[in-house]
Design a protein around this motif. Structure first.
Motif, mmCIF file in Angstrom:
data_model
loop_
_atom_site.group_PDB
_atom_site.id
_atom_site.type_symbol
_atom_site.label_atom_id
_atom_site.label_comp_id
_atom_site.label_asym_id
_atom_site.label_seq_id
_atom_site.Cartn_x
_atom_site.Cartn_y
_atom_site.Cartn_z
ATOM 1 N N VAL A 145 0.861 -1.183 0.000
ATOM 2 C CA VAL A 145 0.000 0.000 0.000
ATOM 3 C C VAL A 145 0.898 1.235 0.000
ATOM 4 N N SER A 146 0.285 2.388 -0.200
ATOM 5 C CA SER A 146 1.017 3.648 -0.104
ATOM 6 C C SER A 146 0.542 4.402 1.131
ATOM 7 N N VAL A 147 1.422 5.212 1.676
ATOM 8 C CA VAL A 147 1.092 6.027 2.849
ATOM 9 C C VAL A 147 1.456 7.472 2.522
ATOM 10 N N GLU A 148 0.468 8.345 2.585
ATOM 11 C CA GLU A 148 0.678 9.768 2.303
ATOM 12 C C GLU A 148 0.640 10.543 3.608
ATOM 13 N N TYR A 149 1.693 11.303 3.859
ATOM 14 C CA TYR A 149 1.746 12.084 5.093
ATOM 15 C C TYR A 149 2.011 13.548 4.759
ATOM 16 N N VAL A 150 1.710 14.408 5.721
ATOM 17 C CA VAL A 150 1.896 15.846 5.563
ATOM 18 C C VAL A 150 3.294 16.205 6.021
ATOM 19 N N GLY A 151 4.033 16.861 5.114
ATOM 20 C CA GLY A 151 5.368 17.331 5.459
ATOM 21 C C GLY A 151 5.300 18.765 5.962
ATOM 22 N N ARG A 152 5.752 19.702 5.139
ATOM 23 C CA ARG A 152 5.706 21.113 5.530
ATOM 24 C C ARG A 152 4.325 21.708 5.247
ATOM 25 N N LYS A 153 4.031 22.788 5.965
ATOM 26 C CA LYS A 153 2.740 23.465 5.807
ATOM 27 C C LYS A 153 2.958 24.965 5.935
ATOM 28 N N ARG A 154 2.389 25.722 4.973
ATOM 29 C CA ARG A 154 2.501 27.183 4.977
ATOM 30 C C ARG A 154 1.095 27.761 4.916
ATOM 31 N N GLU A 155 0.747 28.535 5.934
ATOM 32 C CA GLU A 155 -0.602 29.085 6.041
ATOM 33 C C GLU A 155 -0.637 30.561 5.649
ATOM 34 N N ASN A 156 -1.722 30.939 4.974
ATOM 35 C CA ASN A 156 -2.000 32.340 4.654
ATOM 36 C C ASN A 156 -0.856 32.999 3.890
ATOM 37 N N VAL A 157 -0.442 32.358 2.792
ATOM 38 C CA VAL A 157 0.641 32.896 1.970
ATOM 39 C C VAL A 157 0.100 33.207 0.576
ATOM 40 N N LEU A 158 0.798 34.068 -0.162
ATOM 41 C CA LEU A 158 0.434 34.356 -1.547
ATOM 42 C C LEU A 158 0.824 33.154 -2.402
ATOM 43 N N ALA A 159 -0.063 32.784 -3.317
ATOM 44 C CA ALA A 159 0.197 31.599 -4.135
ATOM 45 C C ALA A 159 -0.383 31.781 -5.527
#
Length: 413
Positions: free
Chosen positions: A346-360
């Motif tokens: 199976v595959s496992v997807e996890y959250v690495g870095r997170k950036r909140e409220n940024v211009l994108a």
């Protein structure tokens, strides 16, 4: 006069076609609607259009202008998007293995010949027979304390001591009658553990405590009768095996007719889980309680949670440049979401870095500037510098003095 002018125009056209220089005409002598003149103007206009297009192309490549804002260029065809504020999350997929975990040998203390074995994959619970040795059942009970001694009423060391009475000198001494020795209760935490199981199986008539009493003995005899065993009232060292709960029996370590031993039968838990061999250098995501997404072979996503992280790194087989790994165990609360699949990759997807409220902006909106770095083309054809940050889900974090939410930028084609 008109005929002479017509002949001269035709001559000039012939010389022009042959590459011969044509002498300039005297002012005021050129007719207002000469056909040759119209063609010359058409060529000049077309040349001008090509030059403008070339300038626009150079501007699109970011050539010319090294500041935050480049020179304006004629707008080009293509879609536009707005700079937005968003939360970007970097997600990483790693490989995992679905199963019941590694098998553990059952601590079978019975001695003799194995006469019956269960089918691999069988689920056993309290009171079930795990295997038979010399045609005697070895029964599963729940507990953490292993079976380390025989349980039953304890035999006394000797008879009860009595004092001799004083008799007259003439009378011969009379022998005193001896009282039969009385068995004594056995005490200990292992007794409490066993009595708890006996009561849970429905055999009562005693107090569940740390004493193996005559009441416990009578309940044991009833239990032995139900198992088809001699009703001795005593529990042998190899009669039971303790586990923490329901178990799933694995492949036997012996064959029928072989001698029983500690490796006679292996077991696992009954709950399916995922094990990931995570790189020891990149295992910071593996935090107990962290949520992950398990991808089944058919693409179905299932919610999982990090339950345990190994404390010992293991070098990859065969050496090489691969970094050491640590085992990460992931549990799945909703076992039904796994369907009937018992094991497999199976595959496992996890959250690495997170950036909140940024211009994108979409990654496709970035352009490479000739002076280096990245930029964005505004709707009116200007190029502005954009410093990039986190890339995630087709979007990229951008920053720069000329950028603000709502700014329209072009996606190059």
């Amino acid at each position: 006069m008109s005929e002479i002018f017509t002949e001269r125009s035709e001559a000039e056209e012939a010389k022009a076609a042959e590459g011969t220089e044509v002498e300039p005409e005297q002012e005021g002598t050129a007719p207002p609607h000469a056909p040759g003149r119209r063609r010359s103007r058409t060529v000049l206009v077309a040349t001008a259009v090509v030059v403008v297009a070339a300038v626009a192309a150079v501007g699109a490549l970011g050539l010319g202008g090294g500041g935050d804002e480049g020179p304006a260029a004629p707008p080009r065809a293509g879609s536009t998007v707005a700079v937005t504020k968003a939360t970007l999350v970097e997600r990483t997929k790693v490989d995992g293995e679905l199963g019941y975990g590694p098998e553990i040998p059952l601590p079978v203390k019975a001695t003799g010949t194995v006469t019956w074995l269960p089918e691999p994959g069988t689920t056993a619970e309290r009171g079930d027979t795990l295997l038979r040795v010399d045609d005697r059942p070895v029964v599963l009970l729940y507990g953490t304390l292993p079976m380390y001694r025989e349980l039953g009423m304890r035999a006394p060391d000797g008879g009860t001591r009595t004092e001799a009475r004083t008799a007259p000198p003439s009378a011969p001494p009379q022998p005193q009658p001896q009282q039969p020795p009385q068995p004594q209760p056995l005490r200990g935490m292992d007794v409490l553990q066993f009595e708890s199981n006996l009561a849970a199986l429905g055999y009562t008539g005693f107090t569940v405590d740390e004493e193996f009493t005559a009441g416990t003995e009578r309940a044991v005899k009833r239990w032995q009768k139900a198992l088809g065993l001699p009703e001795t009232g005593r529990v042998g060292l190899g009669d039971v095996v303790y586990a923490s709960g329901r178990i799933r029996l694995g492949l036997p370590g012996v064959r029928l007719g072989a001698a029983a031993g500690d490796n006679a039968l292996g077991y696992t838990g009954t709950t399916r889980k995922v094990v990931v061999d995570a790189s020891a250098q990149e295992a910071s995501w593996a935090v107990r309680g962290a949520g992950v997404t398990v991808g089944l072979p058919d693409g179905t996503p299932v919610k999982g949670e990090v339950a345990a992280i190994g404390r010992q790194a293991t070098a990859p087989e065969g050496g090489g440049e691969q970094p050491p790994t640590v085992p990460v165990t992931i549990t799945v609360a909703d076992q039904r979401s796994l369907g009937r699949l018992e094991s497999g990759p199976v595959s496992v997807e996890y959250v690495g870095r997170k950036r909140e409220n940024v211009l994108a902006v979409p990654v496709a909106a970035l352009v490479a500037l000739a002076e280096g770095g990245h930029g964005l083309e505004t709707e009116d054809g200007r190029f502005v510098t954009a410093r990039t940050g986190l890339f995630a889900d087709g979007m990229v974090e951008v920053s720069g003095p000329a950028l603000h939410p709502g700014l329209k930028v072009r996606i190059p084609q």
